[in-house]
Design a protein around this motif. Structure first.
Motif, PDB file in Angstrom:
ATOM      1  N   ASP A 180       5.970   0.242 -17.772  1.00  0.00           N
ATOM      2  CA  ASP A 180       5.579   1.568 -17.302  1.00  0.00           C
ATOM      3  C   ASP A 180       5.497   1.607 -15.779  1.00  0.00           C
ATOM      4  O   ASP A 180       4.926   0.715 -15.148  1.00  0.00           O
ATOM      5  CB  ASP A 180       4.219   1.953 -17.896  1.00  0.00           C
ATOM      6  N   ASN A 181       6.093   2.662 -15.212  1.00  0.00           N
ATOM      7  CA  ASN A 181       5.969   2.944 -13.779  1.00  0.00           C
ATOM      8  C   ASN A 181       6.447   1.796 -12.891  1.00  0.00           C
ATOM      9  O   ASN A 181       5.945   1.587 -11.780  1.00  0.00           O
ATOM     10  CB  ASN A 181       4.512   3.285 -13.437  1.00  0.00           C
ATOM     11  N   LEU A 182       7.410   1.009 -13.362  1.00  0.00           N
ATOM     12  CA  LEU A 182       7.922  -0.129 -12.595  1.00  0.00           C
ATOM     13  C   LEU A 182       8.677   0.354 -11.360  1.00  0.00           C
ATOM     14  O   LEU A 182       9.487   1.273 -11.431  1.00  0.00           O
ATOM     15  CB  LEU A 182       8.861  -0.975 -13.458  1.00  0.00           C
ATOM     16  N   LEU A 183       8.403  -0.282 -10.221  1.00  0.00           N
ATOM     17  CA  LEU A 183       9.169  -0.053  -9.003  1.00  0.00           C
ATOM     18  C   LEU A 183       9.978  -1.308  -8.714  1.00  0.00           C
ATOM     19  O   LEU A 183       9.427  -2.410  -8.624  1.00  0.00           O
ATOM     20  CB  LEU A 183       8.256   0.248  -7.819  1.00  0.00           C
ATOM     21  N   THR A 184      11.283  -1.151  -8.584  1.00  0.00           N
ATOM     22  CA  THR A 184      12.179  -2.275  -8.311  1.00  0.00           C
ATOM     23  C   THR A 184      12.703  -2.176  -6.886  1.00  0.00           C
ATOM     24  O   THR A 184      13.194  -1.121  -6.467  1.00  0.00           O
ATOM     25  CB  THR A 184      13.363  -2.283  -9.294  1.00  0.00           C
ATOM     26  N   VAL A 185      12.591  -3.257  -6.156  1.00  0.00           N
ATOM     27  CA  VAL A 185      13.150  -3.335  -4.807  1.00  0.00           C
ATOM     28  C   VAL A 185      14.394  -4.225  -4.881  1.00  0.00           C
ATOM     29  O   VAL A 185      14.305  -5.393  -5.267  1.00  0.00           O
ATOM     30  CB  VAL A 185      12.135  -3.936  -3.812  1.00  0.00           C
ATOM     31  N   ILE A 186      15.542  -3.682  -4.547  1.00  0.00           N
ATOM     32  CA  ILE A 186      16.799  -4.432  -4.580  1.00  0.00           C
ATOM     33  C   ILE A 186      17.254  -4.676  -3.145  1.00  0.00           C
ATOM     34  O   ILE A 186      17.466  -3.734  -2.378  1.00  0.00           O
ATOM     35  CB  ILE A 186      17.895  -3.676  -5.356  1.00  0.00           C
ATOM     36  N   VAL A 187      17.399  -5.949  -2.794  1.00  0.00           N
ATOM     37  CA  VAL A 187      17.818  -6.328  -1.442  1.00  0.00           C
ATOM     38  C   VAL A 187      19.154  -7.082  -1.542  1.00  0.00           C
ATOM     39  O   VAL A 187      19.179  -8.272  -1.874  1.00  0.00           O
ATOM     40  CB  VAL A 187      16.768  -7.213  -0.751  1.00  0.00           C
ATOM     41  N   PRO A 188      20.279  -6.420  -1.282  1.00  0.00           N
ATOM     42  CA  PRO A 188      21.569  -7.111  -1.335  1.00  0.00           C
ATOM     43  C   PRO A 188      21.645  -8.243  -0.313  1.00  0.00           C
ATOM     44  O   PRO A 188      21.081  -8.143   0.787  1.00  0.00           O
ATOM     45  CB  PRO A 188      22.577  -6.004  -1.007  1.00  0.00           C
TER      46      PRO A 188
ATOM     47  N   GLY B 295       0.811  -1.207   0.000  1.00  0.00           N
ATOM     48  CA  GLY B 295       0.000   0.000   0.000  1.00  0.00           C
ATOM     49  C   GLY B 295       0.847   1.261   0.000  1.00  0.00           C
ATOM     50  O   GLY B 295       0.511   2.250  -0.661  1.00  0.00           O
ATOM     51  N   LEU B 296       1.956   1.219   0.733  1.00  0.00           N
ATOM     52  CA  LEU B 296       2.860   2.371   0.758  1.00  0.00           C
ATOM     53  C   LEU B 296       3.509   2.595  -0.605  1.00  0.00           C
ATOM     54  O   LEU B 296       3.676   3.730  -1.054  1.00  0.00           O
ATOM     55  CB  LEU B 296       3.950   2.163   1.808  1.00  0.00           C
ATOM     56  N   LEU B 297       3.895   1.492  -1.249  1.00  0.00           N
ATOM     57  CA  LEU B 297       4.650   1.598  -2.495  1.00  0.00           C
ATOM     58  C   LEU B 297       3.756   1.835  -3.703  1.00  0.00           C
ATOM     59  O   LEU B 297       4.210   2.340  -4.728  1.00  0.00           O
ATOM     60  CB  LEU B 297       5.481   0.319  -2.707  1.00  0.00           C
ATOM     61  N   GLY B 298       2.489   1.412  -3.591  1.00  0.00           N
ATOM     62  CA  GLY B 298       1.549   1.629  -4.697  1.00  0.00           C
ATOM     63  C   GLY B 298       0.803   0.361  -5.057  1.00  0.00           C
ATOM     64  O   GLY B 298       1.400  -0.577  -5.582  1.00  0.00           O
ATOM     65  N   LEU B 299      -0.506   0.343  -4.793  1.00  0.00           N
ATOM     66  CA  LEU B 299      -1.294  -0.862  -5.039  1.00  0.00           C
ATOM     67  C   LEU B 299      -1.360  -1.215  -6.517  1.00  0.00           C
ATOM     68  O   LEU B 299      -1.400  -2.388  -6.882  1.00  0.00           O
ATOM     69  CB  LEU B 299      -2.717  -0.670  -4.492  1.00  0.00           C
ATOM     70  N   LYS B 300      -1.393  -0.219  -7.377  1.00  0.00           N
ATOM     71  CA  LYS B 300      -1.521  -0.471  -8.814  1.00  0.00           C
ATOM     72  C   LYS B 300      -0.186  -0.443  -9.542  1.00  0.00           C
ATOM     73  O   LYS B 300      -0.118  -0.735 -10.732  1.00  0.00           O
ATOM     74  CB  LYS B 300      -2.474   0.561  -9.430  1.00  0.00           C
ATOM     75  N   ARG B 301       0.878  -0.141  -8.825  1.00  0.00           N
ATOM     76  CA  ARG B 301       2.185  -0.044  -9.464  1.00  0.00           C
ATOM     77  C   ARG B 301       2.826  -1.422  -9.550  1.00  0.00           C
ATOM     78  O   ARG B 301       2.845  -2.150  -8.552  1.00  0.00           O
ATOM     79  CB  ARG B 301       3.065   0.905  -8.643  1.00  0.00           C
ATOM     80  N   PRO B 302       3.363  -1.844 -10.705  1.00  0.00           N
ATOM     81  CA  PRO B 302       4.047  -3.139 -10.783  1.00  0.00           C
ATOM     82  C   PRO B 302       5.334  -3.105  -9.949  1.00  0.00           C
ATOM     83  O   PRO B 302       6.122  -2.163 -10.043  1.00  0.00           O
ATOM     84  CB  PRO B 302       4.354  -3.305 -12.270  1.00  0.00           C
ATOM     85  N   ILE B 303       5.525  -4.137  -9.118  1.00  0.00           N
ATOM     86  CA  ILE B 303       6.683  -4.175  -8.214  1.00  0.00           C
ATOM     87  C   ILE B 303       7.497  -5.422  -8.484  1.00  0.00           C
ATOM     88  O   ILE B 303       6.995  -6.554  -8.443  1.00  0.00           O
ATOM     89  CB  ILE B 303       6.230  -4.132  -6.750  1.00  0.00           C
ATOM     90  N   PHE B 304       8.764  -5.219  -8.737  1.00  0.00           N
ATOM     91  CA  PHE B 304       9.728  -6.272  -9.024  1.00  0.00           C
ATOM     92  C   PHE B 304      10.730  -6.326  -7.882  1.00  0.00           C
ATOM     93  O   PHE B 304      11.325  -5.312  -7.517  1.00  0.00           O
ATOM     94  CB  PHE B 304      10.432  -5.990 -10.351  1.00  0.00           C
ATOM     95  N   LEU B 305      10.924  -7.508  -7.311  1.00  0.00           N
ATOM     96  CA  LEU B 305      11.872  -7.695  -6.212  1.00  0.00           C
ATOM     97  C   LEU B 305      13.101  -8.444  -6.699  1.00  0.00           C
ATOM     98  O   LEU B 305      12.993  -9.548  -7.251  1.00  0.00           O
ATOM     99  CB  LEU B 305      11.216  -8.484  -5.078  1.00  0.00           C
ATOM    100  N   ALA B 306      14.274  -7.852  -6.516  1.00  0.00           N
ATOM    101  CA  ALA B 306      15.549  -8.528  -6.765  1.00  0.00           C
ATOM    102  C   ALA B 306      16.118  -8.890  -5.396  1.00  0.00           C
ATOM    103  O   ALA B 306      16.650  -8.039  -4.688  1.00  0.00           O
ATOM    104  CB  ALA B 306      16.500  -7.624  -7.540  1.00  0.00           C
ATOM    105  N   ALA B 307      15.965 -10.159  -5.013  1.00  0.00           N
ATOM    106  CA  ALA B 307      16.273 -10.601  -3.651  1.00  0.00           C
ATOM    107  C   ALA B 307      17.650 -11.231  -3.556  1.00  0.00           C
ATOM    108  O   ALA B 307      18.066 -11.990  -4.436  1.00  0.00           O
ATOM    109  CB  ALA B 307      15.213 -11.610  -3.188  1.00  0.00           C
ATOM    110  N   SER B 308      18.358 -10.903  -2.485  1.00  0.00           N
ATOM    111  CA  SER B 308      19.653 -11.530  -2.165  1.00  0.00           C
ATOM    112  C   SER B 308      20.654 -11.365  -3.298  1.00  0.00           C
ATOM    113  O   SER B 308      21.345 -12.318  -3.688  1.00  0.00           O
ATOM    114  CB  SER B 308      19.464 -13.015  -1.833  1.00  0.00           C
TER     115      SER B 308
END
Length: 430
Positions: free
Chosen positions: A262-270, A230-243
Motif C-alpha cells: 500500500d502507498n509504495l513510493l519507488t525511486v528509480i535511479v538509472p 521528510g519530503l517524500l513521506g515519513l510514513k510512506r514505504p520507500i523502495f530504491l532501485a539503484a543503478s
C-alpha cells in the motif's frame, strides 16, 4: 597477438573513434568536449610532482575517494591528476573534489592507447607514480611507463571469470602487460588467482581488499537523506532501485505492481544519465504517475511535490542521499546478465539489499553480503516482488538486515591503509 599487432589494430580503428564520439555526443553532449586529450594533446601543466590515478568512470572514481584523500594527506608536495574515460567519470570527480576545496587535484581524459598518444600524455604530465584502478590493462600505456621507469600499479584490481577468458585470448599480450606493472593489488583471492593465472601462475598479484569498503558517507548525506525522506513521506514505504540498466526498469515496474504494498513510493535511479529521458518515456508508457528528482530541490516543502508513485532519480552525486532516504534498496545491473553493481554503498548506509542473480562483476562482495545476512538474492521480478513485500511488512527483518549490513561493511575495511603501505615502496618521500 603481439603489441605491434595490437598497436596496428588501434591505428586502423583510430579514425572511427571520431564517429564514435560524435554518435555518443548526440545523447551525451559532454562527449564532444576535450577531444584533444583523447589523442594525447593537453593544455594544463603540472607545477608540482604529480601522482596520477586513472578512474574510468563513476564507480571507480567514487571508490578511489579514500585513497585520494590519503594521498593528499601523505604527499603534500604532490599534485593529483585524475584521468577518466567517460564524461560521467569526469563529472563525478568534479563533484567529489571541487576545485575550491581541492586545488591540488586536476583531471583529464586518458588518451586512446596508441603509442604516440600515450607518449604525449606521459611527456606532458611526467607523473612520478601511476595508479590504475580496477582492471585497466592498456598495453602501450603500461609499456611506455616501463620504458620511462614510471612505477605503475594496478590497484583495487578485480577480474571476473568472463573478463579473464577475454584476456586469455590474447594471452602473451596480457601476460606481458601484467608482468610490466610494478605491482598488482587485488580485491579478493579469486581476483588474485585469475590475474596470476594470466601471468603463468606467478604470485605477483596480492590480496589487499576492496577500497569501496573504506568509502564513508559524506557527513551531510544522512541529514540530506532525512530531509528527502521528510519530503517524500515519513510514513510512506520507500523502495530504491539503484543503478538500474536498460531492460531492468520494466521488470522493476512489474515487481512493484505485483508486490501489493500500500502507498509504495519507488525511486528509480538509472546507472547512466543519458538514459534519464528514456526511462521517463518508459514510465509514461506504463501509465506511472512519476516526477523527476530534478523538479524539486532540498528547499522544497513536502506539499509542493506532486503526488506520484515513482520518483525518477535524474540527479548526479546523490546516491548516498537516496540510500539514506529509503527502506529497502535493490542494486541494479543484476536482474539481467549485466554483471551487477556494487552493494557496498548501500551496506555502508545500513540498508537491506535485494540483488539479482547476475553479479559476476562483484561476486565476492555480493556473496559475502548474502552470507552475512545483509542482502537477499532474487532470481526474477516475481521473487523481487515477494521479498520486497516481505521486508516492507516486517520491521524486525529490516532492522536485522540493517545491522548485518553495517557490520558487513565495517568488517571488510582497511584496503586504503594497505595500499598506502604498498605505494610508499615506490614513492617513499613525502
Amino acid at each position: 597477438m603481439t603489441r605491434l599487432h595490437y598497436s596496428a589494430l588501434l591505428y586502423l580503428l583510430l579514425p572511427f573513434t571520431i564517429l564514435k564520439l560524435l554518435w555518443r555526443g548526440l545523447k551525451q553532449p559532454a562527449y564532444l568536449e576535450h577531444w584533444s586529450e583523447r589523442y594525447g594533446f593537453y593544455n594544463q601543466a603540472a607545477s608540482q610532482p604529480l601522482i596520477w590515478l586513472h578512474c574510468v568512470s563513476v564507480g571507480e572514481t567514487r571508490a578511489a575517494k579514500p585513497l585520494i584523500e590519503a594521498l593528499l594527506d601523505q604527499y603534500p608536495a604532490h599534485q593529483i591528476l585524475l584521468s577518466h574515460t567517460t564524461p560521467t567519470g569526469r563529472e563525478a570527480s568534479e563533484q567529489l573534489f571541487p576545485k575550491e576545496k581541492y586545488p591540488r587535484i586536476s583531471r583529464c581524459y586518458l588518451p586512446y592507447d596508441t603509442p604516440d598518444a600515450v607518449k604525449g600524455f606521459l611527456k606532458h604530465y611526467r607523473p612520478t607514480l601511476g595508479l590504475l584502478m580496477e582492471t585497466e590493462l592498456w598495453f602501450n600505456l603500461i609499456a611506455s611507463c616501463k620504458a620511462q621507469a614510471i612505477p605503475l600499479l594496478l590497484v583495487n584490481a578485480r577480474l571476473s571469470e568472463r573478463s579473464a577468458r577475454g584476456y586469455a585470448k590474447v594471452g602473451k599480450l596480457s601476460a606481458l602487460g601484467l608482468a610490466n606493472l610494478s605491482a598488482i593489488a587485488a580485491q579478493t583471492e579469486q581476483d588474485a588467482n585469475r590475474l596470476n593465472a594470466l601471468l603463468g601462475n606467478a604470485n605477483k598479484a596480492t590480496v589487499m581488499g576492496n577500497l569501496k569498503f573504506d568509502v564513508t558517507p559524506p557527513a551531510d548525506e544522512a541529514e540530506r537523506g532525512r530531509y528527502l525522506r521528510g519530503l517524500l513521506g515519513l510514513k510512506r514505504p520507500i523502495f530504491l532501485a539503484a543503478s538500474t540498466r536498460d531492460g531492468e526498469e520494466a521488470l522493476i515496474l512489474e515487481a512493484i505492481a505485483a508486490s501489493g504494498i500500500d502507498n509504495l513510493l519507488t525511486v528509480i535511479v538509472p546507472r547512466h544519465p543519458q538514459r534519464f529521458d528514456e526511462v521517463a518515456m518508459l514510465l509514461t508508457k506504463h501509465h506511472q504517475a512519476f516526477c523527476r528528482r530534478s523538479e524539486f530541490s532540498m528547499g522544497t516543502v513536502a506539499g509542493d511535490i506532486p503526488n506520484c508513485s515513482v520518483i525518477l532519480g535524474d540527479s548526479m552525486g546523490e546516491m548516498f542521499t537516496y540510500y539514506a532516504a529509503c527502506d529497502v534498496a535493490f542494486i541494479g545491473g543484476s536482474l539481467l546478465p549485466l554483471g551487477g553493481q556494487n552493494l557496498i554503498e548501500a551496506s555502508a548506509m545500513g540498508k537491506p539489499v535485494l540483488i539479482g542473480p547476475f553479479t559476476f562483476n562483484f561476486s565476492d562482495a555480493t556473496d559475502s553480503a548474502v552470507q552475512a545476512g545483509a542482502a537477499i538474492r532474487v532470481h526474477n521480478s516475481q521473487e523481487l516482488a515477494e521479498k520486497l513485500s516481505d521486508l516492507m511488512n516486517n520491521v524486525e527483518a529490516r532492522k536485522a538486515m540493517s545491522d548485518a549490513a553495517l557490520s558487513f561493511s565495517k568488517s571488510a575495511s582497511g584496503a586504503t591503509q594497505r595500499l598506502m603501505e604498498l605505494i610508499a615502496k615506490y614513492l617513499p618521500n613525502k
